[in-house]
Design an enzyme around this catalytic site. Structure first.
Site: not given
Lengths: 346, 346
Positions: B129, B156, B210, B228
């Site tokens: 991103k 996104v 995780g 984002k």
């Protein structure tokens, strides 16, 4: 160079009128961005009369006449004595926009209109769900054979692009199943009942607010939801299904006791549309189901709607349309027109 | 005739590996439906080494080596001593797939990779991103000037097609504002706190499962959400913004008292990303906000995410991605590859 696109409108109800208002408002955008002049050259409506002019109709006047008198004026110079089928045959328009009233028994006369339009070499945009729910595969084949487009984004969830979501933005994905709340009238009625209103009163309130027809049976018996389910199965899952083949249960038998019992379990009752594969064959059902209060589906209020699509590669994607108005239906038709412009100008 | 498409992968982390597994699985589909043979000819990873072979890499072997040894084996005949930039310059692949680790300070070295790829005449697919959040306008102009594609659907909401939703399915619409829950780590931590777990324990649980990095600051300080938001502003609202320009408040200061106070008001605390226009200029913010329990946004649980987009013509449309796995990120990259195939084969 500017292109001209001519439209023939079959039907002139609320959605058609909102579409014409949007078209008037977008003329400049269409001209500047797409180099296209869009002209409606024919409108045929059973209750309001017909207009026809190769040069292009005066939409402002047509809208005003219908707003004031409920029909086109006898002194409108563009008035024509044409049936809908006659308009399609004689208008020589390039695109039929099918906006006539849904007939749930068989999808007619919209199917006939579309067949005739394709025969005349027209592209078709339908906001009428009948043809897609009843006869999509055959009509799509007819369109493909004539090299014409058959577009129908408005058929489910108004202008929310549920069909294009799968077709244009999930390439290579297969739809395995779907689940939705797609009928706003029943959604509104069930919500009213949650506030303690009896079923009959909730129906009356829906009628008063304009969500329900004078005869609400298409909605409360689940027919509208079944037609949408059928359309989704036919388009997204390659089905060849008709609304009567959808397992269907409406909301007429939902009592206040049912609603209260659901609330006790921290649930709501929602009319759910589902589609899935059974031995490789698409199947569908519409029925009232319990939905937990912390579930996404329970938050779909009033006229909002939701479609959740489960695919092989992309898992589960949901689209929610919140509080649409008639302008969103108009946009759906307009977006099909833009799709047509994009596809045919390449 | 069959076309061949060659890919150079920058980075070989979890998403890149899942993408390679998906590619292996889809080879036949690509060949039969799109008449395309896709070959990865170069992979460059800072921690795992580099592979290069004009003929096409043995992806199964590469995946196996990394699964067993955490890096490519010294006896792999396709092993190469190339930096990432060197791979881009020397691979002569047609497409760069940018999958390197996000650097939130400046979007590098991914931006450099993309510039070099465009200079070499490659198309670019980025799952990173950084470049879209930091430098979208310039990179898009570079790509346009070279007649190459810059695709970024995964940036996104993983593979959920939020960018293509607007670009491909809402023609003629302008985005006025958006609102989303876009960071799953903070969403998970806030949800754990609602069950009575302290902030520190919730972070540890997210790390154990995780969802959170060893250093969770990118997530809990709101940087990931800000990146984002910046990417959405740049792409959907024609912005030219960077993450530091997003008003940003993380969740580190949210106490158990705050969570309980919210619950008393029948609310939840969610980290909300917002974008809007201020005097015609796109603006964004990320901050923890109260969301009512019967609101759509309160049902977005764990790793699910939502983006609601408000447009001029189509009102409010929301997309929800439910419980994605790494396969959905892989699909996002693959869908960009299919878009590229569709766009370039016309």
């Amino acid at each position: 160079m500017t292109n001209r696109i001519t439209l023939c409108l079959a039907g002139f109800g609320n959605a058609a009128q909102a579409f014409c208002r949007l078209l008037l408002q977008q003329q400049q955008y269409l001209y500047e961005v797409h180099q296209v002049k869009v002209d409606v050259t024919a409108i045929a409506s059973r209750s309001k009369g017909a207009l026809f002019d190769q040069v292009g109709l005066d939409l402002s006047r047509a809208l005003e006449e219908v707003a004031h008198h409920g029909m086109f004026s006898s002194d409108n110079p563009q008035l024509a004595s044409l049936t809908t089928l006659g308009s399609i045959q004689q208008s020589h328009a390039q695109v039929l926009v099918e906006l006539s009233t849904l007939s749930i028994e068989n999808g007619q006369p919209a199917i006939q209109h579309i067949e005739e339009a394709l025969r005349q070499g027209m592209h078709v945009i339908t906001a009428n769900k009948g043809p897609i729910a009843w006869d999509f595969r055959r009509l799509k084949e007819l369109a493909d054979q004539s090299g014409k487009w058959l577009l129908h984004e408005t058929v489910v969830m108004d202008g929310a692009p549920v069909f294009n979501l799968v077709k244009e933005t999930l390439p290579g994905c297969s739809v395995i199943s779907f689940k939705g709340i797609l009928n706003s009238t029943t959604n509104f009625i069930l919500e009213e009942m949650e506030t303690g209103r009896a079923y009959e009163d909730a129906v009356k309130e829906a009628q008063r607010r304009g969500f329900a027809e004078a005869d609400p049976s298409l909605d409360v018996e689940g027919w509208d939801a079944a037609a949408k389910t059928s359309a989704l199965l036919n388009v997204l899952m390659n089905g060849n299904i008709t609304p009567p083949e959808i397992l269907r249960e409406g909301i007429m038998k939902i009592s206040m006791e049912d609603v209260k019992a659901a609330q006790k379990k921290s649930c709501k009752i929602k009319l759910i549309c589902e589609g899935w594969l059974e031995n490789g064959q698409p199947r569908g059902r519409v029925l009232p189901l319990l939905v937990e209060k912390n579930d996404l589906f329970s938050t779909i209020d009033a006229t909002s709607s939701i479609l959740s699509v489960t695919t092989d590669l992309m898992g589960e994607i949901c689209m929610v349309e919140r509080h649409p108005e008639i302008e969103q239906t108009a946009y759906g038709i307009y977006s099909d027109l833009l799709t047509l412009i994009r596809k045919t100008s390449k």
